[in-house]
Write a protein that holds these residues in place. Structure first.
Motif, PDB file in Angstrom:
ATOM      1  N   ALA A  24       1.997   5.118 -23.941  1.00 24.92           N
ATOM      2  CA  ALA A  24       2.636   4.418 -22.815  1.00 24.92           C
ATOM      3  C   ALA A  24       3.865   5.179 -22.329  1.00 24.92           C
ATOM      4  O   ALA A  24       4.111   5.271 -21.120  1.00 24.92           O
ATOM      5  CB  ALA A  24       3.010   2.997 -23.223  1.00 24.92           C
ATOM      6  N   ARG A  25       4.625   5.726 -23.253  1.00 24.76           N
ATOM      7  CA  ARG A  25       5.840   6.455 -22.861  1.00 24.76           C
ATOM      8  C   ARG A  25       5.504   7.748 -22.131  1.00 24.76           C
ATOM      9  O   ARG A  25       6.123   8.073 -21.107  1.00 24.76           O
ATOM     10  CB  ARG A  25       6.686   6.746 -24.103  1.00 24.76           C
ATOM     11  N   ILE A  26       4.517   8.495 -22.610  1.00 25.37           N
ATOM     12  CA  ILE A  26       4.106   9.714 -21.918  1.00 25.37           C
ATOM     13  C   ILE A  26       3.573   9.380 -20.524  1.00 25.37           C
ATOM     14  O   ILE A  26       3.864  10.067 -19.545  1.00 25.37           O
ATOM     15  CB  ILE A  26       3.059  10.480 -22.750  1.00 25.37           C
ATOM     16  N   ALA A  27       2.790   8.312 -20.429  1.00 24.37           N
ATOM     17  CA  ALA A  27       2.273   7.879 -19.127  1.00 24.37           C
ATOM     18  C   ALA A  27       3.416   7.519 -18.190  1.00 24.37           C
ATOM     19  O   ALA A  27       3.386   7.854 -16.996  1.00 24.37           O
ATOM     20  CB  ALA A  27       1.331   6.696 -19.315  1.00 24.37           C
ATOM     21  N   GLU A  28       4.433   6.873 -18.711  1.00 23.98           N
ATOM     22  CA  GLU A  28       5.583   6.486 -17.893  1.00 23.98           C
ATOM     23  C   GLU A  28       6.311   7.721 -17.371  1.00 23.98           C
ATOM     24  O   GLU A  28       6.689   7.790 -16.193  1.00 23.98           O
ATOM     25  CB  GLU A  28       6.538   5.622 -18.714  1.00 23.98           C
ATOM     26  N   ILE A  29       6.529   8.697 -18.225  1.00 27.99           N
ATOM     27  CA  ILE A  29       7.262   9.901 -17.830  1.00 27.99           C
ATOM     28  C   ILE A  29       6.485  10.694 -16.788  1.00 27.99           C
ATOM     29  O   ILE A  29       7.057  11.193 -15.806  1.00 27.99           O
ATOM     30  CB  ILE A  29       7.539  10.793 -19.063  1.00 27.99           C
ATOM     31  N   THR A  30       5.188  10.817 -16.976  1.00 24.79           N
ATOM     32  CA  THR A  30       4.372  11.671 -16.114  1.00 24.79           C
ATOM     33  C   THR A  30       3.824  10.978 -14.882  1.00 24.79           C
ATOM     34  O   THR A  30       3.379  11.644 -13.938  1.00 24.79           O
ATOM     35  CB  THR A  30       3.184  12.241 -16.907  1.00 24.79           C
ATOM     36  N   GLY A  31       3.813   9.647 -14.888  1.00 28.46           N
ATOM     37  CA  GLY A  31       3.203   8.914 -13.790  1.00 28.46           C
ATOM     38  C   GLY A  31       1.694   8.844 -13.888  1.00 28.46           C
ATOM     39  O   GLY A  31       1.022   8.430 -12.929  1.00 28.46           O
ATOM     40  N   LEU A  32       1.138   9.221 -15.032  1.00 28.33           N
ATOM     41  CA  LEU A  32      -0.311   9.158 -15.219  1.00 28.33           C
ATOM     42  C   LEU A  32      -0.742   7.778 -15.694  1.00 28.33           C
ATOM     43  O   LEU A  32       0.035   7.081 -16.355  1.00 28.33           O
ATOM     44  CB  LEU A  32      -0.751  10.179 -16.270  1.00 28.33           C
ATOM     45  N   PHE A  43      10.701   1.521  -4.569  1.00 27.77           N
ATOM     46  CA  PHE A  43      11.009   2.509  -3.536  1.00 27.77           C
ATOM     47  C   PHE A  43      11.738   3.697  -4.154  1.00 27.77           C
ATOM     48  O   PHE A  43      11.361   4.852  -3.958  1.00 27.77           O
ATOM     49  CB  PHE A  43      11.857   1.885  -2.429  1.00 27.77           C
ATOM     50  N   ASP A  44      12.802   3.400  -4.888  1.00 30.92           N
ATOM     51  CA  ASP A  44      13.596   4.475  -5.496  1.00 30.92           C
ATOM     52  C   ASP A  44      12.745   5.338  -6.417  1.00 30.92           C
ATOM     53  O   ASP A  44      12.876   6.561  -6.446  1.00 30.92           O
ATOM     54  CB  ASP A  44      14.767   3.883  -6.277  1.00 30.92           C
ATOM     55  N   GLN A  45      11.858   4.699  -7.169  1.00 32.32           N
ATOM     56  CA  GLN A  45      11.004   5.442  -8.092  1.00 32.32           C
ATOM     57  C   GLN A  45      10.016   6.330  -7.342  1.00 32.32           C
ATOM     58  O   GLN A  45       9.729   7.453  -7.765  1.00 32.32           O
ATOM     59  CB  GLN A  45      10.251   4.469  -8.993  1.00 32.32           C
ATOM     60  N   ALA A  46       9.515   5.846  -6.205  1.00 32.14           N
ATOM     61  CA  ALA A  46       8.480   6.579  -5.471  1.00 32.14           C
ATOM     62  C   ALA A  46       9.010   7.842  -4.818  1.00 32.14           C
ATOM     63  O   ALA A  46       8.286   8.835  -4.687  1.00 32.14           O
ATOM     64  CB  ALA A  46       7.852   5.668  -4.415  1.00 32.14           C
ATOM     65  N   VAL A  47      10.282   7.833  -4.388  1.00 30.76           N
ATOM     66  CA  VAL A  47      10.799   8.968  -3.604  1.00 30.76           C
ATOM     67  C   VAL A  47      12.083   9.533  -4.193  1.00 30.76           C
ATOM     68  O   VAL A  47      12.893  10.125  -3.483  1.00 30.76           O
ATOM     69  CB  VAL A  47      11.016   8.560  -2.129  1.00 30.76           C
ATOM     70  N   LYS A  83       0.804  -1.221   0.000  1.00 33.51           N
ATOM     71  CA  LYS A  83       0.000   0.000   0.000  1.00 33.51           C
ATOM     72  C   LYS A  83       0.837   1.270   0.000  1.00 33.51           C
ATOM     73  O   LYS A  83       0.396   2.309  -0.511  1.00 33.51           O
ATOM     74  CB  LYS A  83      -0.949   0.004   1.196  1.00 33.51           C
ATOM     75  N   GLN A  84       2.074   1.201   0.530  1.00 29.12           N
ATOM     76  CA  GLN A  84       2.876   2.422   0.592  1.00 29.12           C
ATOM     77  C   GLN A  84       3.324   2.913  -0.787  1.00 29.12           C
ATOM     78  O   GLN A  84       3.746   4.055  -0.931  1.00 29.12           O
ATOM     79  CB  GLN A  84       4.098   2.225   1.499  1.00 29.12           C
ATOM     80  N   TYR A  85       3.200   2.039  -1.811  1.00 22.16           N
ATOM     81  CA  TYR A  85       3.606   2.434  -3.160  1.00 22.16           C
ATOM     82  C   TYR A  85       2.411   2.733  -4.067  1.00 22.16           C
ATOM     83  O   TYR A  85       2.590   3.028  -5.241  1.00 22.16           O
ATOM     84  CB  TYR A  85       4.474   1.336  -3.777  1.00 22.16           C
ATOM     85  N   ARG A  86       1.230   2.671  -3.525  1.00 19.06           N
ATOM     86  CA  ARG A  86       0.048   2.995  -4.319  1.00 19.06           C
ATOM     87  C   ARG A  86      -0.128   4.505  -4.399  1.00 19.06           C
ATOM     88  O   ARG A  86       0.283   5.247  -3.508  1.00 19.06           O
ATOM     89  CB  ARG A  86      -1.199   2.362  -3.708  1.00 19.06           C
ATOM     90  N   SER A  87      -0.743   4.923  -5.478  1.00 13.96           N
ATOM     91  CA  SER A  87      -0.972   6.352  -5.675  1.00 13.96           C
ATOM     92  C   SER A  87      -2.254   6.772  -4.977  1.00 13.96           C
ATOM     93  O   SER A  87      -3.254   6.065  -4.994  1.00 13.96           O
ATOM     94  CB  SER A  87      -1.072   6.657  -7.175  1.00 13.96           C
ATOM     95  N   ILE A  88      -2.184   7.946  -4.340  1.00 13.69           N
ATOM     96  CA  ILE A  88      -3.376   8.553  -3.762  1.00 13.69           C
ATOM     97  C   ILE A  88      -3.269  10.058  -3.996  1.00 13.69           C
ATOM     98  O   ILE A  88      -2.285  10.688  -3.631  1.00 13.69           O
ATOM     99  CB  ILE A  88      -3.527   8.203  -2.273  1.00 13.69           C
ATOM    100  N   GLY A  89      -4.239  10.589  -4.694  1.00 13.62           N
ATOM    101  CA  GLY A  89      -4.186  12.001  -5.034  1.00 13.62           C
ATOM    102  C   GLY A  89      -3.025  12.343  -5.937  1.00 13.62           C
ATOM    103  O   GLY A  89      -2.498  13.451  -5.893  1.00 13.62           O
ATOM    104  N   GLY A  90      -2.602  11.397  -6.780  1.00 12.73           N
ATOM    105  CA  GLY A  90      -1.538  11.658  -7.733  1.00 12.73           C
ATOM    106  C   GLY A  90      -0.139  11.472  -7.206  1.00 12.73           C
ATOM    107  O   GLY A  90       0.833  11.651  -7.951  1.00 12.73           O
ATOM    108  N   LYS A  91       0.026  11.097  -5.941  1.00 13.49           N
ATOM    109  CA  LYS A  91       1.349  10.849  -5.361  1.00 13.49           C
ATOM    110  C   LYS A  91       1.298   9.535  -4.588  1.00 13.49           C
ATOM    111  O   LYS A  91       0.249   9.151  -4.074  1.00 13.49           O
ATOM    112  CB  LYS A  91       1.764  11.980  -4.418  1.00 13.49           C
TER     113      LYS A  91
END
Length: 401
Positions: free
Chosen positions: A346-354, A64-68, A25-33
């Motif tokens: 897919a690439r834009i989604a990857e860059i933006t996290g959307l 972990f590294d990606q999230a923070v 759960k600590q790596y799930r998105s909530i409110g875009g983060k």
């Protein structure tokens, strides 16, 4: 009261199985983060916290590294089989830095504030051991194994314990070491260990919003709450164009596309990403891509445009907002965009996290009219929809021009 010798441990090694599907759960998105990013950032930016020590599961190193990646913290250490073991791993990692005070915080509490952190530090300096609490507002029943009520405790004396729990570092480290020596691994929080070790643990004012995310219902409720706060809906548009020159490929929407020509550009010439960046900056009322990344600056010579897009996304996040939707339209005779559409999304989604469902890539020709019709270059238009919070006066937190 404050001290520059306060460290924080962020306990992020759990699996969070009660939160349902979707990974820890600590790596799930909530409110875009991510939950972890929200939990760690207030400690990483607090002026009285000199070190943040994360404790993670060794299997989670990459996520972990990606999230923070945008935060500054000490090298993470691996947690143990229990929360108690994970906290001790964090304490041992901090021992060489000899902090005066340590704050121990659960990564699942994503909404801790600077004020709670400051109160924790002050309380620990005064008493040596203190935890944030909030009053119990419901009537509590004590029941037996059959479900029959045995007693109704006086709720005026009951409190809900939260984190960060704050202690003199040397005292709580020795309490954890003693518990390990005596094979006591059944404590549910650090206050319980401190009590068992003979310490008097005091309380200070917590925050009802500093709740622990545990169930799918918790995530749904907080997602709705955060969404309701982002009432300032903004739209921006962007446009970019680059002429063809010598080369053997084009960068389009973050994708390397083999082609008989290249772009004449200061950076990699990615018209799709450049148009999206301008659209986001327009929604923020914060200039354009040229004002943030001047073509006269040699540091951007040949630069990859994904870093420009990440920068724009970070600007939205810094203002407490989120991107709702991105759309880009490529205008060219060649190369053909249709076969590349999903790869680009897919690439834009990857860059933006959307989510990819919030990214649209379209293409059209100019019916052989103009410079694009003559295949002298490519143009792109883009639109971005973002949501920003309103401040307490009704003004938005967005932009400067």
């Amino acid at each position: 009261m404050s001290t520059k010798r306060t460290a924080a441990i962020i306990v992020a090694a759990g699996r969070g199985l009660r939160a349902g599907t979707g990974g820890p759960k600590q790596y799930r998105s909530i409110g875009g983060k991510t939950v972890l990013s929200r939990a760690m950032e207030p400690f990483c930016t607090h002026p009285d916290v000199f070190a943040v020590q994360p404790v993670r599961n060794p299997d989670d190193a990459d996520i972990f590294d990606q999230a923070v990646c945008h935060l500054k913290y000490h090298t993470p250490v691996n947690g143990g089989a229990t929360r108690q073991a994970s906290v001790r791993a964090g304490l041992e990692a901090l021992a060489e830095h000899a902090p005066d005070i340590v704050l121990i915080h659960d990564a699942a509490r994503a909404f801790v504030t600077d004020q709670v952190i400051s109160r924790a530090i002050d309380a620990a300096l005064i008493t040596g051991a203190a935890i944030p609490v909030v009053p119990v507002t419901d009537t509590i029943k004590l029941v037996d194994a059959s479900g029959a009520i045995e007693a109704t405790p006086d709720r005026s004396r009951l409190r809900i314990a939260q984190t960060p729990q704050a202690f003199r570092f040397d005292v709580i480290l020795e309490a954890h070491r003693r518990a390990a020596r005596e094979s006591r691994d059944d404590f549910t929080d650090d206050a319980a260990i401190a009590e068992w070790a003979g310490l008097t643990v005091t309380t200070f004012e917590g925050d009802a919003a500093n709740m622990k995310l545990t169930t799918p219902e918790d995530f749904a409720r907080e997602e709705a709450r955060l969404g309701a706060m982002l009432g300032d809906i903004r739209m921006g548009t962007g446009y970019d164009v680059h002429a063809f020159g010598d080369g053997d490929h084009l960068m389009l929407c973050g994708v390397r596309v083999p082609f008989s020509r290249g772009f004449l550009a200061h950076s990699d010439g990615d018209v799709g990403l450049h148009a999206i960046v301008d659209a986001i900056l327009g929604a923020l009322a914060d200039g354009d891509i040229g004002s943030h990344f001047p073509p006269s600056d040699p540091k951007w010579k040949g630069a990859s445009s994904d870093q420009f897009l990440k920068y724009a996304v970070d600007l939205v996040a810094q203002r407490g907002g989120r991107i709702a939707n991105l759309e880009v339209t490529m205008i060219c005779e060649a190369p053909k965009i249709g076969p590349l559409r999903e790869v680009m999304r897919a690439r834009i989604a990857e860059i933006t996290g959307l989510p990819q469902s919030r990214v649209a890539v379209k293409a059209t020709t100019s019916e052989r009219l103009g410079f694009t019709g003559r295949q002298e270059g490519i143009a792109a238009t883009a639109a971005a929809t973002i949501r920003l919070p309103w401040d307490t006066t009704g003004n938005t937190t967005g932009g400067s021009n």
